[in-house]
Design a protein around this motif. Structure first.
Motif, PDB file in Angstrom:
ATOM      1  N   SER A  48       0.822  -1.198   0.000  1.00  0.00           N
ATOM      2  CA  SER A  48       0.000   0.000   0.000  1.00  0.00           C
ATOM      3  C   SER A  48       0.854   1.244   0.000  1.00  0.00           C
ATOM      4  O   SER A  48       2.036   1.207   0.198  1.00  0.00           O
ATOM      5  N   VAL A  49       0.209   2.371  -0.178  1.00  0.00           N
ATOM      6  CA  VAL A  49       0.954   3.631  -0.194  1.00  0.00           C
ATOM      7  C   VAL A  49       0.952   4.243   1.184  1.00  0.00           C
ATOM      8  O   VAL A  49       0.027   4.092   1.938  1.00  0.00           O
ATOM      9  N   ASN A 219       1.652   1.103   6.167  1.00  0.00           N
ATOM     10  CA  ASN A 219       2.477   2.156   5.613  1.00  0.00           C
ATOM     11  C   ASN A 219       3.917   1.680   5.466  1.00  0.00           C
ATOM     12  O   ASN A 219       4.279   0.602   5.940  1.00  0.00           O
ATOM     13  N   HIS A 220       4.715   2.504   4.822  1.00  0.00           N
ATOM     14  CA  HIS A 220       6.100   2.133   4.498  1.00  0.00           C
ATOM     15  C   HIS A 220       7.102   2.663   5.514  1.00  0.00           C
ATOM     16  O   HIS A 220       6.941   3.751   6.065  1.00  0.00           O
ATOM     17  N   SER A 221       8.144   1.883   5.738  1.00  0.00           N
ATOM     18  CA  SER A 221       9.335   2.366   6.433  1.00  0.00           C
ATOM     19  C   SER A 221      10.524   1.666   5.788  1.00  0.00           C
ATOM     20  O   SER A 221      10.438   0.495   5.408  1.00  0.00           O
ATOM     21  N   CYS A 222      11.635   2.380   5.651  1.00  0.00           N
ATOM     22  CA  CYS A 222      12.851   1.766   5.117  1.00  0.00           C
ATOM     23  C   CYS A 222      13.517   0.875   6.161  1.00  0.00           C
ATOM     24  O   CYS A 222      14.456   0.143   5.847  1.00  0.00           O
ATOM     25  N   VAL A 226       7.640  -5.146  10.350  1.00  0.00           N
ATOM     26  CA  VAL A 226       6.879  -6.337   9.956  1.00  0.00           C
ATOM     27  C   VAL A 226       7.321  -6.772   8.561  1.00  0.00           C
ATOM     28  O   VAL A 226       7.918  -5.990   7.810  1.00  0.00           O
ATOM     29  N   HIS A 227       7.025  -8.024   8.236  1.00  0.00           N
ATOM     30  CA  HIS A 227       7.317  -8.550   6.900  1.00  0.00           C
ATOM     31  C   HIS A 227       6.043  -9.120   6.316  1.00  0.00           C
ATOM     32  O   HIS A 227       5.341  -9.909   6.956  1.00  0.00           O
ATOM     33  N   HIS A 228       5.700  -8.702   5.093  1.00  0.00           N
ATOM     34  CA  HIS A 228       4.507  -9.219   4.424  1.00  0.00           C
ATOM     35  C   HIS A 228       4.908 -10.251   3.379  1.00  0.00           C
ATOM     36  O   HIS A 228       5.951 -10.124   2.731  1.00  0.00           O
ATOM     37  N   SER A 229       4.080 -11.259   3.202  1.00  0.00           N
ATOM     38  CA  SER A 229       4.357 -12.294   2.207  1.00  0.00           C
ATOM     39  C   SER A 229       3.086 -13.089   1.931  1.00  0.00           C
ATOM     40  O   SER A 229       2.299 -13.346   2.855  1.00  0.00           O
ATOM     41  N   THR A 253       5.698  -1.923   6.893  1.00  0.00           N
ATOM     42  CA  THR A 253       6.425  -2.843   6.036  1.00  0.00           C
ATOM     43  C   THR A 253       7.306  -2.017   5.106  1.00  0.00           C
ATOM     44  O   THR A 253       7.431  -0.808   5.274  1.00  0.00           O
ATOM     45  N   THR A 254       7.925  -2.648   4.123  1.00  0.00           N
ATOM     46  CA  THR A 254       8.698  -1.891   3.148  1.00  0.00           C
ATOM     47  C   THR A 254       8.112  -2.086   1.768  1.00  0.00           C
ATOM     48  O   THR A 254       7.645  -3.170   1.426  1.00  0.00           O
ATOM     49  N   TYR A 255       8.102  -1.033   0.991  1.00  0.00           N
ATOM     50  CA  TYR A 255       7.640  -1.094  -0.389  1.00  0.00           C
ATOM     51  C   TYR A 255       8.792  -1.353  -1.353  1.00  0.00           C
ATOM     52  O   TYR A 255       8.577  -1.457  -2.551  1.00  0.00           O
TER      53      TYR A 255
END
Length: 491
Positions: A48-49, A219-222, A226-229, A253-255
């Motif tokens: 997501s953004v 949302n994103h963080s560098c 968490v890890h999505h899969s 998570t990270t984009y």
């Protein structure tokens, strides 16, 4: 590298992959120039953004495609307004709540220990091919409640996706005379909105892409926590905690998957702005000391050098760190492990580094370290993906499969005592964490020492200044007394 061919990494492309080059590529892009036949997405990660610290988050948004030149008579349009977002959802672990200026986001409601499965859900809207305009058909088949959930996600219209062109050329039937010009423009608005929402909220889902009701709120963080899969065994999207998450922390998570992990701040900022429309302000992007960028740049060189060492390259980059021997490769893999942990990258890239370190150590006959790193890979993989990994086990690609191979190699070499068969070695990540803690303690002590020295220096300067002022006052007092005693001599 002297490793048995049966012990090599197999079928890891969908989760384990090395950096192939250092040139940044946008996370979402058209695979070729816009044409009337296709509109595609190509991503390393497709979430997501938003931003963990200042991103767009979820919610409604608007943007025009800027392609009105396709039809000079067409009125400039904005996507239709999204429906009212559903009420924030809650669970025992997290809640979805509004963040001022950033829409909805997920926050921990209690301590979430490392390795906890936070989300496990089926797709809300799924397309089987990596072609964006295919999202319109499945969207139309959603129930009203599902459409409401989808419409409440963030909209962004990246210029390079040419969404209006896709709508007019691929979705609007020119032979449908039941639609007047006003109907066509309204339909284009809806289709652009749906494609824009899908573009910045989708994840890889098996062979296709999907948007999820909850996971797409991440949302994103560098430096994600968490890890999505997507787990093909249970056919659900999963989100796991890769470290302990405190109550009140935002789940991020990270984009930027794959080589995006090694991008420096400027590369990450550019990619996230182009593809998701926000500027990241996470702890790594906010680091003005340059330490984070220096680490990531060095990690990129280490990872590339290890890739060349493992797989070879016809034209290796001379500026990269390509080890010239297995012993140097092991040291380089250990350096990469340490720096990934120091930077807070605790997901699949760390699994890869442990695997390579274990493989090289095994090739060198260093069985103790090979087993230690294999166990650490199992530990990190479990934290990221959970325990239901039938697809990886079936392909012989899981961390547990490699750990068994290491044990078998040790047995064949006669170095694994029978009593040690079930004994787990001490986690390498625990050792590195202890080293980091010791290093941080020393840094803190040094910081306190420097502060004390600065304070002492300031106090000394203050004392000297006070003494100087007192001396000036005393001199002035004596001068006045002298003038009073000898008024005739004054002046």
């Amino acid at each position: 590298m002297a490793v048995d061919s049966d012990l090599t990494i197999r079928n890891l492309d969908h989760i384990y992959f090395f950096v192939e080059n250092r040139t940044p590529e946008p996370t979402i892009q058209s695979t070729r120039s816009p044409s009337p036949t296709s509109l595609t997405l190509s991503r390393s990660a497709s979430p997501s953004v938003g931003s963990s610290d200042g991103g767009c988050g979820s919610g409604s948004g608007s943007s025009s495609s800027g392609n009105s030149a396709l039809n000079p008579l067409a009125a400039k349009f904005e996507p239709t307004a999204c429906l009212t977002p559903p009420a924030p959802t809650t669970s025992k672990l997290y809640e979805c709540r509004e963040v001022k200026g950033r829409g909805l986001a997920l926050f921990a409601t209690s301590l979430i220990p490392i390795g906890t499965c936070i989300v496990s859900e089926e797709p809300l809207l799924h397309i089987g091919e990596n072609v964006l305009h295919l999202a319109w058909g499945p969207y139309c088949r959603l129930s009203n409640l599902q459409k409401k959930t989808f419409d409440a996600l963030h909209f962004y219209n990246p210029e390079h996706l040419h969404l209006e062109r896709a709508s007019r050329l691929l979705l609007i039937d020119p032979n449908d005379h039941s639609l007047d010009a006003e109907d066509v423009e309204e339909l284009v608005q809806d289709q652009v909105r749906v494609m824009g929402i899908f573009a910045c909220n989708n994840f890889q889902c098996g062979k296709g892409l999907a948007v999820f009701a909850t996971t797409s709120r991440l949302n994103h963080s560098c430096v994600p926590n968490v890890h999505h899969s997507y787990n093909p065994t249970i056919k659900k999207q999963t989100v796991y905690a890769v470290r302990d998450i405190q109550a009140g922390e935002e789940l991020c998570t990270t984009y930027l998957g794959g080589q995006g992990v090694y991008y420096v701040r400027a590369q990450r900022i550019e990619s996230l702005r182009n593809n998701y429309g926000f500027t990241c302000a996470c702890v790594s992007c906010s680091d003005m000391t340059g330490q984070s960028d220096a680490r990531r740049e060095f990690m990129s060189a280490l990872a590339y050098g290890l890739q060349v060492f493992q797989y070879g390259s016809q034209s290796p980059d001379p500026v990269q760190c390509v080890p010239t021997s297995p012993l140097l490769a092991l040291k380089q893999a250990e350096d990469l492990i340490y720096m990934l942990i120091e930077e807070g990258i605790l997901s699949i890239e760390l699994c890869k580094a442990y695997r390579l370190a274990s493989m090289v150590a095994l090739g060198l006959g260093d069985f103790e370290r090979a087993r230690e790193y294999a166990f650490s890979e199992v530990e990190v993989e479990r934290n990221c993906l959970g325990g239901r990994l039938d697809d990886l086990v079936k392909n012989g690609a899981g961390a547990a499969c490699w750990s068994e191979n290491v044990d078998e190699a040790m047995k064949k070499a006669g170095v694994l005592p029978p009593a040690a068969k079930g004994r787990k070695p001490k986690s390498a990540s625990q050792k590195l964490a202890a080293k980091m803690k010791k290093k941080q303690k020393k840094a803190a002590e040094r910081g306190l020492q420097l502060k004390a020295e600065r304070d002492a220096g300031r106090e000394q300067k203050a004392a000297e200044k006070r003494a100087k002022i007192e001396a000036q006052r005393e001199e002035e007092r004596k001068r006045k007394e002298y003038d009073a005693a000898f008024p005739g001599l004054k002046g």
